[in-house]
Design a protein around this motif. Structure first.
Motif, PDB file in Angstrom:
ATOM      1  N   ASP A   1       9.858   4.818  -1.532  1.00 27.84           N
ATOM      2  CA  ASP A   1       8.873   6.037  -1.262  1.00 27.84           C
ATOM      3  C   ASP A   1       8.769   6.833  -2.511  1.00 27.84           C
ATOM      4  OD1 ASP A   1       8.873   5.774   1.170  1.00 27.84           O
ATOM      5  OD2 ASP A   1      10.020   7.196   1.876  1.00 27.84           O
ATOM      6  N   PRO A   2       7.544   6.882  -3.309  1.00 26.64           N
ATOM      7  CA  PRO A   2       7.777   7.802  -4.259  1.00 26.64           C
ATOM      8  C   PRO A   2       7.672   9.232  -3.963  1.00 26.64           C
ATOM      9  CG  PRO A   2       5.736   6.285  -4.093  1.00 26.64           C
ATOM     10  CD  PRO A   2       6.595   6.242  -2.971  1.00 26.64           C
ATOM     11  N   HIS A   3       7.535   9.769  -2.715  1.00 23.26           N
ATOM     12  CA  HIS A   3       7.688  11.200  -2.631  1.00 23.26           C
ATOM     13  C   HIS A   3       9.212  11.445  -2.337  1.00 23.26           C
ATOM     14  CE1 HIS A   3       6.984  10.593   2.408  1.00 23.26           C
ATOM     15  NE2 HIS A   3       8.112  10.302   2.115  1.00 23.26           N
ATOM     16  N   LYS A   4      10.176  10.611  -2.654  1.00 22.92           N
ATOM     17  CA  LYS A   4      11.744  11.081  -2.767  1.00 22.92           C
ATOM     18  C   LYS A   4      11.940  10.949  -4.151  1.00 22.92           C
ATOM     19  CE  LYS A   4      12.902   9.949   1.911  1.00 22.92           C
ATOM     20  NZ  LYS A   4      13.465   8.883   2.974  1.00 22.92           N
ATOM     21  N   MET A   5      12.988   9.995  -4.412  1.00 21.38           N
ATOM     22  CA  MET A   5      13.207  10.129  -6.106  1.00 21.38           C
ATOM     23  C   MET A   5      12.319   9.876  -6.946  1.00 21.38           C
ATOM     24  SD  MET A   5      16.347  10.957  -6.957  1.00 21.38           S
ATOM     25  CE  MET A   5      17.956  11.300  -6.497  1.00 21.38           C
ATOM     26  N   GLY A   6      11.148   9.565  -6.511  1.00 23.41           N
ATOM     27  CA  GLY A   6       9.891   9.082  -7.276  1.00 23.41           C
ATOM     28  C   GLY A   6       9.236  10.321  -8.025  1.00 23.41           C
ATOM     29  N   GLN A   7       9.402  11.544  -7.426  1.00 26.26           N
ATOM     30  CA  GLN A   7       9.037  12.891  -7.680  1.00 26.26           C
ATOM     31  C   GLN A   7       7.294  13.160  -7.708  1.00 26.26           C
ATOM     32  OE1 GLN A   7      10.765  14.542 -11.351  1.00 26.26           O
ATOM     33  NE2 GLN A   7      12.341  12.739 -11.171  1.00 26.26           N
ATOM     34  N   ALA A   8       7.093  12.318  -6.512  1.00 27.37           N
ATOM     35  CA  ALA A   8       5.430  12.363  -6.294  1.00 27.37           C
ATOM     36  C   ALA A   8       5.406  13.632  -5.097  1.00 27.37           C
ATOM     37  CB  ALA A   8       4.971  11.310  -5.551  1.00 27.37           C
ATOM     38  N   ALA A   9       4.187  13.868  -4.996  1.00 29.04           N
ATOM     39  CA  ALA A   9       3.890  14.731  -3.755  1.00 29.04           C
ATOM     40  C   ALA A   9       4.148  14.288  -2.405  1.00 29.04           C
ATOM     41  CB  ALA A   9       2.515  15.909  -3.889  1.00 29.04           C
ATOM     42  N   VAL A  10       4.219  14.826  -1.391  1.00 32.38           N
ATOM     43  CA  VAL A  10       4.309  14.330   0.031  1.00 32.38           C
ATOM     44  C   VAL A  10       2.876  14.310   0.413  1.00 32.38           C
ATOM     45  CG1 VAL A  10       4.819  14.825   2.316  1.00 32.38           C
ATOM     46  CG2 VAL A  10       6.533  15.365   0.409  1.00 32.38           C
ATOM     47  N   PRO A  11       2.392  13.315   1.113  1.00 33.93           N
ATOM     48  CA  PRO A  11       3.088  12.254   1.604  1.00 33.93           C
ATOM     49  C   PRO A  11       2.722  11.079   0.700  1.00 33.93           C
ATOM     50  CG  PRO A  11       0.776  12.136   2.707  1.00 33.93           C
ATOM     51  CD  PRO A  11       0.859  13.362   1.797  1.00 33.93           C
ATOM     52  N   ALA A  12       3.583  10.224   0.234  1.00 35.45           N
ATOM     53  CA  ALA A  12       3.498   9.238  -0.757  1.00 35.45           C
ATOM     54  C   ALA A  12       4.862   8.125  -0.579  1.00 35.45           C
ATOM     55  CB  ALA A  12       3.534   9.236  -2.090  1.00 35.45           C
ATOM     56  N   GLY A  13       4.743   7.294   0.690  1.00 30.19           N
ATOM     57  CA  GLY A  13       5.653   6.379   0.704  1.00 30.19           C
ATOM     58  C   GLY A  13       4.947   4.905   0.192  1.00 30.19           C
ATOM     59  N   GLY A  14       5.957   3.934   0.461  1.00 29.86           N
ATOM     60  CA  GLY A  14       5.496   2.508  -0.022  1.00 29.86           C
ATOM     61  C   GLY A  14       5.858   1.295   0.696  1.00 29.86           C
TER      62      GLY A  14
ATOM     63  N   TYR B   1       0.999  -1.350   0.007  1.00 30.99           N
ATOM     64  CA  TYR B   1      -0.106   0.082  -0.125  1.00 30.99           C
ATOM     65  C   TYR B   1       0.827   1.229   0.083  1.00 30.99           C
ATOM     66  CZ  TYR B   1       0.610   0.432   5.028  1.00 30.99           C
ATOM     67  OH  TYR B   1       1.119   0.698   6.265  1.00 30.99           O
ATOM     68  N   VAL B   2       0.218   2.394   0.030  1.00 26.87           N
ATOM     69  CA  VAL B   2       0.904   3.807  -0.101  1.00 26.87           C
ATOM     70  C   VAL B   2       0.818   4.240   1.194  1.00 26.87           C
ATOM     71  CG1 VAL B   2       0.692   5.922  -1.077  1.00 26.87           C
ATOM     72  CG2 VAL B   2       0.545   3.962  -2.631  1.00 26.87           C
ATOM     73  N   ALA B   3       1.943   4.124   1.760  1.00 23.33           N
ATOM     74  CA  ALA B   3       2.030   4.595   2.957  1.00 23.33           C
ATOM     75  C   ALA B   3       2.083   6.245   3.446  1.00 23.33           C
ATOM     76  CB  ALA B   3       3.007   3.808   3.839  1.00 23.33           C
ATOM     77  N   SER B   4       2.347   6.524   4.519  1.00 24.70           N
ATOM     78  CA  SER B   4       2.679   7.850   4.687  1.00 24.70           C
ATOM     79  C   SER B   4       4.085   8.296   4.594  1.00 24.70           C
ATOM     80  CB  SER B   4       2.416   8.369   6.354  1.00 24.70           C
ATOM     81  OG  SER B   4       2.917   7.760   7.086  1.00 24.70           O
ATOM     82  N   GLY B   5       5.041   7.217   4.603  1.00 27.52           N
ATOM     83  CA  GLY B   5       6.450   7.599   4.032  1.00 27.52           C
ATOM     84  C   GLY B   5       7.062   6.327   4.524  1.00 27.52           C
ATOM     85  N   GLY B   6       8.741   6.456   4.356  1.00 22.41           N
ATOM     86  CA  GLY B   6       9.375   5.403   4.565  1.00 22.41           C
ATOM     87  C   GLY B   6       9.498   4.905   6.045  1.00 22.41           C
ATOM     88  N   THR B   7       9.157   5.825   6.927  1.00 21.74           N
ATOM     89  CA  THR B   7       9.016   5.695   8.325  1.00 21.74           C
ATOM     90  C   THR B   7       7.856   4.568   8.890  1.00 21.74           C
ATOM     91  OG1 THR B   7       9.932   7.587   9.020  1.00 21.74           O
ATOM     92  CG2 THR B   7       8.741   6.441  10.866  1.00 21.74           C
ATOM     93  N   GLU B   8       6.801   4.719   8.002  1.00 21.95           N
ATOM     94  CA  GLU B   8       5.635   3.898   8.530  1.00 21.95           C
ATOM     95  C   GLU B   8       5.920   2.703   7.693  1.00 21.95           C
ATOM     96  OE1 GLU B   8       1.557   5.361   7.246  1.00 21.95           O
ATOM     97  OE2 GLU B   8       0.955   3.039   7.122  1.00 21.95           O
ATOM     98  N   ALA B   9       6.612   2.677   6.699  1.00 23.99           N
ATOM     99  CA  ALA B   9       6.585   1.304   5.948  1.00 23.99           C
ATOM    100  C   ALA B   9       7.664   0.345   6.698  1.00 23.99           C
ATOM    101  CB  ALA B   9       7.008   1.495   4.461  1.00 23.99           C
TER     102      ALA B   9
END
Ligand SMILES: *Cc1c(COP(=O)(O)O)cnc(C)c1O
Length: 361
Positions: free
Chosen positions: A202-215, A67-75
């Motif tokens: 995390d899509p919201h890092k090098m993936g260039q998505a908006a924050v928050p989008a972790g995986g 799933y798409v999490a709030s970020g790497g921390t949650e994942a």
């Protein structure tokens, strides 16, 4: 109040970046949706399935769940939680290399597992021998880092996976930052041929998505069941995510970014970032700074704290490694012109000139 940073033209410290225009547009469109309630918001729930499938392509994990999490921390917390639930040890432990992200400390605190830190090798990567020394029959999880936060180092993933298998532990790879550059970097393996059970990307890092989008990705759907709790008042009967209400903007922007950039856009970006990191490492070495050679595009160098503060006063957003080195993350918004201007400022502040110039005097 104005958004911060107004522009990214002096930001060298962040692992996030300007969202891709398609990601920004998708985030706005899905601002009022909640993928945590798929019965009410089915469109964004479908997009989330698409996000997971695209993340599987990026990481070469065949047919993952997640799933798409709030970020790497949650994942990372969730990966530790899965392993704890799987383990029948009285006090399960988790073995993380010294280069692991501090989110594993949060996970250990929250979940009551013992965190064992394995020393890294001379090149700041997990040392398989040291990891071997740390595992025992209460080890629930072995963690490998693919793109470390401080130095961009990639652990020997297949070797760590084998240790996990031999120990009967799960194997987690933290590719929160590195996940979107690894497919293009030189390395003799990919995730399809390593026994990865769970992965953070995390899509919201090098993936260039908006924050928050972790995986969070899991190889086997049943691993997600370890996280599921009953959800009496929702249409769906169980929920595996840590948070309840979640960002539909994050989910939609992750899909939009990946559809726009995978694979050619990310490949071209990796090449720009790699070339910039190599250039910066060379320029800093020319100024006689001790440089930690980049593997993935993060450059660290031994710059005095006085110079660091002076650069910050010039408006540069900088960060330091635990050992005190200056650290530059070559994100998509970091251009060669920016780095040239940064190196000029650093030379002026420290009164250093590059070696060829010095020889001219
Ligand atoms: C950034 C990072 C994290 C944490 O991710 P957040 O999105 O900030 O929660 C975890 N692991 C690594 C390797 C990271 O670089």
């Amino acid at each position: 109040m104005q958004a911060e940073p107004q522009a990214f033209d002096r930001v060298l410290s962040s692992m996030c970046t300007k969202p891709h225009p398609a990601a920004r547009e998708a985030a706005e469109r899905f601002l009022a949706t909640n993928p945590g309630d798929p019965g009410t918001y089915p469109a964004v729930a479908e997009l989330e399935a698409r996000a997971v499938s695209l993340l599987g392509e990026v990481t070469a994990l065949p047919d993952p769940s997640g799933y798409v999490a709030s970020g790497g921390t949650e994942a990372n917390i969730q990966a530790v939680r899965i392993a704890r639930e799987r383990s029948d040890a009285r006090r399960p432990n988790v073995v993380v290399p010294g280069s692991g992200h501090f989110s594993f400390r949060k996970a250990a605190d929250l979940l009551g597992v013992e965190l064992r830190i394995a020393p890294t090798d001379d090149d700041r990567r997990a040392d398989a021998e040291a990891v071997c020394q740390c595992v025992d029959d209460e080890t629930a999880l072995v963690v490998g880092v693919a793109g470390s936060t401080e130095y961009g180092r990639v652990d020997p993933i297949p070797a760590l996976g084998e240790i996990a298998r031999d120990t009967d532990a799960l194997f987690h790879v933290d590719a929160a930052w590195g996940g979107f550059v690894l497919p293009f970097a030189d390395r003799p393996w990919n995730f399809a041929d390593a026994p990865v059970d769970t992965m953070t990307i995390d899509p919201h890092k090098m993936g260039q998505a908006a924050v928050p989008a972790g995986g969070l990705l899991v190889r086997d759907e049943r691993l997600l069941d370890e996280l599921a709790v009953d959800t009496p008042y929702l249409e769906t009967t169980a929920q595996a995510t840590l948070t309840g209400t979640r960002s539909g903007a994050g989910v939609a922007s992750a899909v939009a970014a990946m559809e726009a950039l995978w694979p050619a856009g990310y490949a071209a970006q990796y090449e720009r970032s790699r070339a910039n990191a190599a250039w910066l490492a060379g320029a800093l070495a020319d100024l006689s700074f001790d440089v930690v050679e980049p593997t993935l595009p993060i450059v660290a160098a031994d710059v005095s704290s006085g110079a660091f503060e002076a650069l910050r006063n010039e408006g540069w957003r900088l960060s330091r490694t635990g050992a005190g080195e200056l650290r530059v993350v070559c994100m998509p918004h970091v251009s060669r012109a920016m780095l040239e201007s940064f190196v000029d400022d650093l030379a002026a502040i420290t009164g250093r000139a590059s070696a060829p110039l010095a020889n001219d005097h």
